[in-house]
Design a protein around this motif. Structure first.
Motif, PDB file in Angstrom:
ATOM      1  N   TYR A   1       7.863 -16.139  12.437  1.00 37.02           N
ATOM      2  CA  TYR A   1       8.803 -16.656  11.448  1.00 37.02           C
ATOM      3  C   TYR A   1       8.537 -18.139  11.197  1.00 37.02           C
ATOM      4  CZ  TYR A   1      11.400 -12.360  12.314  1.00 37.02           C
ATOM      5  OH  TYR A   1      11.754 -11.038  12.449  1.00 37.02           O
ATOM      6  N   PHE A   2       8.763 -18.544   9.952  1.00 38.43           N
ATOM      7  CA  PHE A   2       8.672 -19.958   9.557  1.00 38.43           C
ATOM      8  C   PHE A   2       9.875 -20.240   8.672  1.00 38.43           C
ATOM      9  CE2 PHE A   2       7.167 -23.057   6.278  1.00 38.43           C
ATOM     10  CZ  PHE A   2       6.990 -24.152   7.114  1.00 38.43           C
ATOM     11  N   GLY A   3      10.647 -21.274   9.014  1.00 39.86           N
ATOM     12  CA  GLY A   3      11.847 -21.490   8.220  1.00 39.86           C
ATOM     13  C   GLY A   3      12.648 -22.696   8.630  1.00 39.86           C
TER      14      GLY A   3
ATOM     15  N   ASP B   1      12.439 -21.724   0.399  1.00 41.23           N
ATOM     16  CA  ASP B   1      13.469 -22.507  -0.279  1.00 41.23           C
ATOM     17  C   ASP B   1      14.805 -22.281   0.424  1.00 41.23           C
ATOM     18  OD1 ASP B   1      11.659 -23.452  -2.167  1.00 41.23           O
ATOM     19  OD2 ASP B   1      12.029 -21.778  -3.535  1.00 41.23           O
ATOM     20  N   PHE B   2      15.542 -23.371   0.624  1.00 40.92           N
ATOM     21  CA  PHE B   2      16.830 -23.235   1.289  1.00 40.92           C
ATOM     22  C   PHE B   2      17.799 -24.277   0.761  1.00 40.92           C
ATOM     23  CE2 PHE B   2      14.565 -26.346   3.879  1.00 40.92           C
ATOM     24  CZ  PHE B   2      15.543 -27.283   4.209  1.00 40.92           C
TER      25      PHE B   2
ATOM     26  N   GLY C   1      17.078 -20.060   5.973  1.00 40.79           N
ATOM     27  CA  GLY C   1      15.966 -19.663   5.121  1.00 40.79           C
ATOM     28  C   GLY C   1      14.728 -19.484   5.973  1.00 40.79           C
ATOM     29  N   GLU C   2      14.003 -18.372   5.783  1.00 37.42           N
ATOM     30  CA  GLU C   2      12.805 -18.172   6.587  1.00 37.42           C
ATOM     31  C   GLU C   2      11.863 -17.176   5.924  1.00 37.42           C
ATOM     32  OE1 GLU C   2      13.882 -16.685  10.444  1.00 37.42           O
ATOM     33  OE2 GLU C   2      14.422 -14.695   9.705  1.00 37.42           O
ATOM     34  N   ALA C   3      10.601 -17.249   6.321  1.00 31.54           N
ATOM     35  CA  ALA C   3       9.580 -16.281   5.925  1.00 31.54           C
ATOM     36  C   ALA C   3       9.114 -15.556   7.171  1.00 31.54           C
ATOM     37  CB  ALA C   3       8.409 -16.991   5.259  1.00 31.54           C
TER      38      ALA C   3
END
Length: 510
Positions: free
Chosen positions: A448-450, A476-477, A460-462
């Motif tokens: 995860y990246f966020g 985006d967050f 917000g995370e990818a």
């Protein structure tokens, strides 16, 4: 290119001494004074670059990236000394090294630069590789190479300024024979070297050996510096339709335009080199970017002759060691500026982004401290501008493997959640964009990246699994009620020995 790339502290000091003798004042050394305001958009050339310049045109390692609008819906980009499959680095190496070409050219019609710059074609040899467009003798002490420094279109004709390098010297020093002008009538595929030259003098002090072009009205303004990285900036002008007429050039002598090249007076103090000049309709100013000492800086003016503002830091060598170049993309608009930046150790180019307001002042900087992990070799606790991480973790120092520069962060383990993080101050109720570059071991299956609150709530995370090559993630967050958020990259390590690497993290306001 060879030793010109990495300027040493001693060379920088020499450059500042030159500035003092000109009586124009020294440029402050910015490195380490604060975060670099720009962000990395993508790697343009070489391994792991989305353009796959290595596989398509045998451009494995190159530098510079002088960009100009060809007048027909494309941007042409000229690179300097270029190496192919056999290149091993670091830096440009000692030619011959991997299909050495003194210069190559690629084309792009990509208008959405926020997600990178797609190269669609190159000036190619019959074998399909990117060909050398301006020949050189490749004889040290005579003509070692021919390096592009400026480009512009006038009607259907393309003009390319270049320097004939006689020999490389100590870092930051080299000798040129002359600056030349070539032209192409087939969109950069084939070039003719014209008789127009700025011959260097015996002392190597001709002020137009490295040039930048900008067109305004019916004139082309020619900005120049001497060979090496320690001279001042001068300016000339020529009617756009008379670029091949040496007698048509006029040189600013401090008060008026003169026919005498020898009367040219400095408009910006030393040290400066590798100029790029862009007229920005958003701020209604000329923007001039240059390597100055160890950093890339930008000045602005409402006239090509100045007065030019004090320098603003664009990119710091503390964040991007061995940086140089800095060439504007001509389609930058509405205060959102893109440019190509080179680094010596990866010996490749990157698309960078920054933002200015209507006064030409750089705004909306990257809020992440030590964004590229270059300012130290140890981790902190994630507060006060440091990075934190779960063991096993730390900072890799491995120039061939980092995305930019010499270092990146990592975590590695065989059980549990392992992550890297930093607390970042934000404005409540504001939208932000988080970007970063990640890669993992092949057995990674849950990463995860966020961004999250300090209490651990994700805002917000990818999500990703195995990431083989350096890959950009964008999240985006909204900051909500928070004045501080925590950016992070992490991976679950429950499927064996798993690692994650992170580089070039940014948070900017949307």
């Amino acid at each position: 290119m060879t030793p010109l790339k990495r300027i040493t502290a001693a060379a920088a000091a020499t450059g500042l001494a030159v500035a003092g003798t000109l009586g124009l004042g020294a440029v402050p050394a910015f490195a380490g004074d604060g975060p670099t305001p720009v962000t990395v958009v993508e790697k343009l050339t070489g391994p792991d670059a989305p353009n796959n310049t290595w596989g398509r045109w045998d451009i494995k390692a190159t530098d510079l990236g002088i960009m100009w609008d060809d007048g027909d819906g494309r941007v042409l980009t000229a690179f300097g000394d270029t190496f192919g499959n056999a290149w091993t680095g670091p830096g440009g190496g000692a030619p011959p090294n991997g299909n050495w070409r003194s210069n190559v050219l690629v084309r792009s019609s990509d208008t959405n630069l926020a997600d990178g710059m797609l190269f669609e074609s190159a000036a190619q040899s019959p074998q399909g590789i990117a060909k050398e467009i301006i020949p050189s003798k490749k004889v040290n002490g005579d003509e070692m190479t021919t390096i592009p420094t400026a480009g512009i279109s006038v009607g259907d004709r393309q003009y390319l300024g270049f320097m004939s390098v006689r020999q490389w010297g100590e870092p930051g020093y080299w000798d040129t024979n002359y600056a030349g002008l070539a032209y192409s009538d087939d969109d950069g595929e084939n070039w003719t070297v014209s008789p127009v030259k700025w011959e260097n003098d015996a002392d190597g002090e001709n002020p137009f050996q490295m040039q930048a072009f900008v067109k305004k009205g019916n004139d082309v303004f020619v900005f120049g510096t001497p060979n090496g990285r320690h001279g001042a900036v001068h300016v000339a002008k020529v009617p756009a339709k008379k670029m091949l007429d040496e007698s048509a050039y006029r040189y600013w002598d401090g008060k008026r335009w003169s026919k005498d090249e020898g009367a040219a007076a400095p408009v910006i103090e030393a040290p400066a080199s590798e100029l790029s000049v862009f007229y920005d309709s958003f701020s209604k100013r000329y923007l001039l970017m240059t390597l100055s000492g160890p950093d890339i800086v930008m000045r602005t003016a409402t006239s090509p002759t100045g007065p030019w503002t004090d320098p603003q830091l664009v990119a710091s060598s503390a964040d991007y060691p061995g940086l140089y170049g800095g060439y504007f993309h001509p389609w930058s608009e509405d205060g959102e500026l893109y440019f190509a930046m080179s680094q010596w150790s990866p010996y490749n180019t990157y698309l960078m982004r920054m933002q200015i307001d209507r006064t030409g002042t750089i705004v909306n900087p990257n809020l992440v401290a030590n964004a590229s992990f270059e300012r130290g070799t140890t981790m902190g606790d994630g507060t006060n501008g440091t990075w934190g991480c779960n063991p096993n973790c730390g900072i890799d120092t491995a120039p061939p493997q980092s995305f930019t520069g010499d270092r990146n962060a990592f975590v590695r383990f065989n059980s549990g959640w392992r992550n890297i993080w930093q607390d970042v101050d934000v404005k409540p109720g504001t939208s932000y964009r988080l970007t970063g570059f990640v890669r993992t071991s092949v057995n990674s299956d849950n990463g995860y990246f966020g961004a999250r609150t300090l209490g651990g709530t994700v805002i917000g995370e990818a999500h990703f699994v195995s990431v083989g090559a350096w890959t950009k993630f964008t999240v985006d967050f909204d900051s909500g009620a928070n004045e501080t958020v925590q950016v992070f990259a992490g991976v679950w390590t429950n499927s064996g020995d798993i690692w994650l690497q992170l580089d070039d993290v940014a948070v900017i306001q949307r």
